[in-house]
Design a protein around this motif. Structure first.
Motif, PDB file in Angstrom:
ATOM      1  N   MET A  89       0.833  -1.190   0.000  1.00 28.43           N
ATOM      2  CA  MET A  89       0.000   0.000   0.000  1.00 28.43           C
ATOM      3  C   MET A  89       0.876   1.252   0.000  1.00 28.43           C
ATOM      4  O   MET A  89       1.822   1.338   0.765  1.00 28.43           O
ATOM      5  CB  MET A  89      -0.872   0.042   1.250  1.00 28.43           C
ATOM      6  CG  MET A  89      -2.025  -0.925   1.285  1.00 28.43           C
ATOM      7  SD  MET A  89      -3.472  -0.144   0.613  1.00 28.43           S
ATOM      8  CE  MET A  89      -4.223  -1.538  -0.134  1.00 28.43           C
ATOM      9  N   PRO A  90       0.513   2.217  -0.823  1.00 32.09           N
ATOM     10  CA  PRO A  90       1.276   3.464  -0.839  1.00 32.09           C
ATOM     11  C   PRO A  90       1.012   4.284   0.431  1.00 32.09           C
ATOM     12  O   PRO A  90      -0.057   4.164   1.030  1.00 32.09           O
ATOM     13  CB  PRO A  90       0.737   4.188  -2.076  1.00 32.09           C
ATOM     14  CG  PRO A  90      -0.587   3.582  -2.359  1.00 32.09           C
ATOM     15  CD  PRO A  90      -0.544   2.192  -1.827  1.00 32.09           C
ATOM     16  N   PRO A  91       1.980   5.083   0.837  1.00 28.62           N
ATOM     17  CA  PRO A  91       1.760   5.943   1.999  1.00 28.62           C
ATOM     18  C   PRO A  91       0.630   6.937   1.715  1.00 28.62           C
ATOM     19  O   PRO A  91       0.494   7.433   0.603  1.00 28.62           O
ATOM     20  CB  PRO A  91       3.084   6.661   2.203  1.00 28.62           C
ATOM     21  CG  PRO A  91       3.986   6.250   1.115  1.00 28.62           C
ATOM     22  CD  PRO A  91       3.309   5.229   0.275  1.00 28.62           C
ATOM     23  N   LEU A  92      -0.156   7.204   2.764  1.00 28.33           N
ATOM     24  CA  LEU A  92      -1.283   8.127   2.650  1.00 28.33           C
ATOM     25  C   LEU A  92      -1.168   9.175   3.738  1.00 28.33           C
ATOM     26  O   LEU A  92      -1.122   8.842   4.925  1.00 28.33           O
ATOM     27  CB  LEU A  92      -2.605   7.372   2.796  1.00 28.33           C
ATOM     28  CG  LEU A  92      -3.872   8.218   2.925  1.00 28.33           C
ATOM     29  CD1 LEU A  92      -4.125   9.035   1.659  1.00 28.33           C
ATOM     30  CD2 LEU A  92      -5.074   7.325   3.235  1.00 28.33           C
ATOM     31  N   SER A  93      -1.118  10.432   3.326  1.00 29.36           N
ATOM     32  CA  SER A  93      -1.221  11.547   4.254  1.00 29.36           C
ATOM     33  C   SER A  93      -2.684  11.975   4.221  1.00 29.36           C
ATOM     34  O   SER A  93      -3.169  12.434   3.186  1.00 29.36           O
ATOM     35  CB  SER A  93      -0.305  12.688   3.809  1.00 29.36           C
ATOM     36  OG  SER A  93      -0.542  13.834   4.608  1.00 29.36           O
ATOM     37  N   LEU A  94      -3.394  11.784   5.332  1.00 30.18           N
ATOM     38  CA  LEU A  94      -4.824  12.034   5.382  1.00 30.18           C
ATOM     39  C   LEU A  94      -5.150  13.101   6.406  1.00 30.18           C
ATOM     40  O   LEU A  94      -4.742  13.007   7.563  1.00 30.18           O
ATOM     41  CB  LEU A  94      -5.567  10.739   5.751  1.00 30.18           C
ATOM     42  CG  LEU A  94      -7.071  10.859   5.954  1.00 30.18           C
ATOM     43  CD1 LEU A  94      -7.785  11.194   4.648  1.00 30.18           C
ATOM     44  CD2 LEU A  94      -7.630   9.575   6.562  1.00 30.18           C
ATOM     45  N   SER A  95      -5.897  14.107   5.957  1.00 32.37           N
ATOM     46  CA  SER A  95      -6.454  15.101   6.865  1.00 32.37           C
ATOM     47  C   SER A  95      -7.963  14.900   6.850  1.00 32.37           C
ATOM     48  O   SER A  95      -8.586  14.920   5.779  1.00 32.37           O
ATOM     49  CB  SER A  95      -6.096  16.517   6.389  1.00 32.37           C
ATOM     50  OG  SER A  95      -6.756  17.476   7.195  1.00 32.37           O
ATOM     51  N   LEU A  96      -8.559  14.688   8.018  1.00 37.97           N
ATOM     52  CA  LEU A  96      -9.996  14.476   8.137  1.00 37.97           C
ATOM     53  C   LEU A  96     -10.578  15.646   8.916  1.00 37.97           C
ATOM     54  O   LEU A  96     -10.205  15.875  10.072  1.00 37.97           O
ATOM     55  CB  LEU A  96     -10.272  13.145   8.849  1.00 37.97           C
ATOM     56  CG  LEU A  96     -11.726  12.766   9.088  1.00 37.97           C
ATOM     57  CD1 LEU A  96     -12.517  12.720   7.782  1.00 37.97           C
ATOM     58  CD2 LEU A  96     -11.797  11.428   9.820  1.00 37.97           C
ATOM     59  N   GLN A  97     -11.478  16.391   8.270  1.00 36.61           N
ATOM     60  CA  GLN A  97     -12.026  17.606   8.862  1.00 36.61           C
ATOM     61  C   GLN A  97     -13.546  17.545   8.892  1.00 36.61           C
ATOM     62  O   GLN A  97     -14.165  17.047   7.957  1.00 36.61           O
ATOM     63  CB  GLN A  97     -11.617  18.825   8.029  1.00 36.61           C
ATOM     64  CG  GLN A  97     -10.138  18.972   7.823  1.00 36.61           C
ATOM     65  CD  GLN A  97      -9.806  20.075   6.827  1.00 36.61           C
ATOM     66  OE1 GLN A  97     -10.678  20.716   6.247  1.00 36.61           O
ATOM     67  NE2 GLN A  97      -8.517  20.303   6.620  1.00 36.61           N
ATOM     68  N   GLU A 107      -1.887  12.317  -0.902  1.00 45.91           N
ATOM     69  CA  GLU A 107      -2.145  13.375   0.081  1.00 45.91           C
ATOM     70  C   GLU A 107      -3.601  13.776  -0.108  1.00 45.91           C
ATOM     71  O   GLU A 107      -3.947  14.439  -1.092  1.00 45.91           O
ATOM     72  CB  GLU A 107      -1.221  14.560  -0.163  1.00 45.91           C
ATOM     73  CG  GLU A 107       0.251  14.219  -0.035  1.00 45.91           C
ATOM     74  CD  GLU A 107       1.171  15.347  -0.485  1.00 45.91           C
ATOM     75  OE1 GLU A 107       0.663  16.458  -0.774  1.00 45.91           O
ATOM     76  OE2 GLU A 107       2.374  15.114  -0.561  1.00 45.91           O
ATOM     77  N   ILE A 108      -4.450  13.339   0.811  1.00 47.16           N
ATOM     78  CA  ILE A 108      -5.888  13.528   0.659  1.00 47.16           C
ATOM     79  C   ILE A 108      -6.445  14.248   1.889  1.00 47.16           C
ATOM     80  O   ILE A 108      -6.160  13.859   3.026  1.00 47.16           O
ATOM     81  CB  ILE A 108      -6.624  12.167   0.519  1.00 47.16           C
ATOM     82  CG1 ILE A 108      -6.029  11.321  -0.604  1.00 47.16           C
ATOM     83  CG2 ILE A 108      -8.129  12.373   0.364  1.00 47.16           C
ATOM     84  CD1 ILE A 108      -6.329  11.784  -1.999  1.00 47.16           C
ATOM     85  N   THR A 109      -7.247  15.266   1.634  1.00 47.66           N
ATOM     86  CA  THR A 109      -8.029  15.907   2.683  1.00 47.66           C
ATOM     87  C   THR A 109      -9.481  15.512   2.466  1.00 47.66           C
ATOM     88  O   THR A 109      -9.991  15.632   1.349  1.00 47.66           O
ATOM     89  CB  THR A 109      -7.893  17.442   2.642  1.00 47.66           C
ATOM     90  OG1 THR A 109      -6.535  17.789   2.909  1.00 47.66           O
ATOM     91  CG2 THR A 109      -8.804  18.104   3.664  1.00 47.66           C
ATOM     92  N   VAL A 110     -10.118  15.025   3.517  1.00 48.92           N
ATOM     93  CA  VAL A 110     -11.544  14.702   3.490  1.00 48.92           C
ATOM     94  C   VAL A 110     -12.223  15.688   4.423  1.00 48.92           C
ATOM     95  O   VAL A 110     -11.861  15.784   5.607  1.00 48.92           O
ATOM     96  CB  VAL A 110     -11.810  13.252   3.948  1.00 48.92           C
ATOM     97  CG1 VAL A 110     -13.306  12.984   4.070  1.00 48.92           C
ATOM     98  CG2 VAL A 110     -11.155  12.263   2.990  1.00 48.92           C
TER      99      VAL A 110
END
Length: 153
Positions: free
Chosen positions: A1-9, A44-47
Motif C-alpha cells: 500500500m502506498p503511503p497516505l497523508s490524510l487530513s480528516l475535517q 495526500e488527501i483531505t476529506v
C-alpha cells in the motif's frame, strides 16, 4: 500500500457528531487506500465533511451547479503522487443513505471510494462506457471491503 497523508475535517453543524461517529479515521484511510491504483506511489488527501450551505456554495462556485451534492473532488495532481480534497455534504449523504436503506457508514465508504477514483482521473460523466467502468471498479473495491455493491438493480 502506498503511503497516505490524510487530513480528516468536520465542519460545525448540528449533526456533526453522528457523521464523525460514522467516519473513524482508520476507516476513512482504509476506504481511500483501497481506491488507490497500482500506479500511485503516495497520496495526500483531505476529506472534509460539510453542511448543506458549504456544500452548495462549493458546488456553485466550482461546478456552476447551485445545489449541494454528495461528494466533490478537487484533484491537484495524479499518479504517482495523488493530491486531492474530497468534500462530502453530510445532510445529502444522510438523506441518500436513508433513501437507499443503507447504513450511513456504508454510503460514506462508497462516496469516499468514488471521490478517490475521481482524484485519479476516473470520470463517469464522459460517457456510458466510462460510467460503466467506474461503477464496476467501485463495486469491486467495495466488495473487497465487505460492502455490497452500490449499483445493484
Amino acid at each position: 500500500m502506498p503511503p497516505l497523508s490524510l487530513s480528516l475535517q468536520f465542519a460545525r453543524f448540528p449533526a456533526a457528531a453522528e457523521h464523525r461517529a460514522a467516519l473513524p479515521r482508520h476507516r476513512v484511510a482504509r476506504y481511500v487506500r483501497s481506491a488507490l491504483g497500482e500506479d500511485v506511489q503516495a497520496a495526500e488527501i483531505t476529506v472534509r465533511i460539510v453542511d448543506t450551505d458549504e456544500g452548495q456554495q462549493l458546488n456553485r462556485d466550482f461546478r456552476g451547479k447551485d445545489y449541494a451534492t454528495n461528494v466533490l473532488t478537487f484533484d491537484y495532481s495524479g499518479a504517482p503522487v495523488v493530491a486531492a480534497d474530497l468534500v462530502l455534504c453530510a445532510p445529502v449523504v444522510a438523506r441518500e443513505a436513508a433513501e437507499l436503506g443503507k447504513p450511513l457508514a456504508e454510503h460514506y465508504a462508497h462516496l469516499l471510494v468514488h471521490g478517490a477514483l475521481h482524484a485519479q482521473g476516473w470520470d463517469h460523466e464522459t460517457g456510458d462506457e466510462d460510467a460503466e467502468a467506474m461503477e464496476a471498479r467501485e463495486t469491486e473495491i467495495l466488495a473487497a471491503l465487505g460492502i455490497a455493491g452500490p449499483y445493484a438493480k
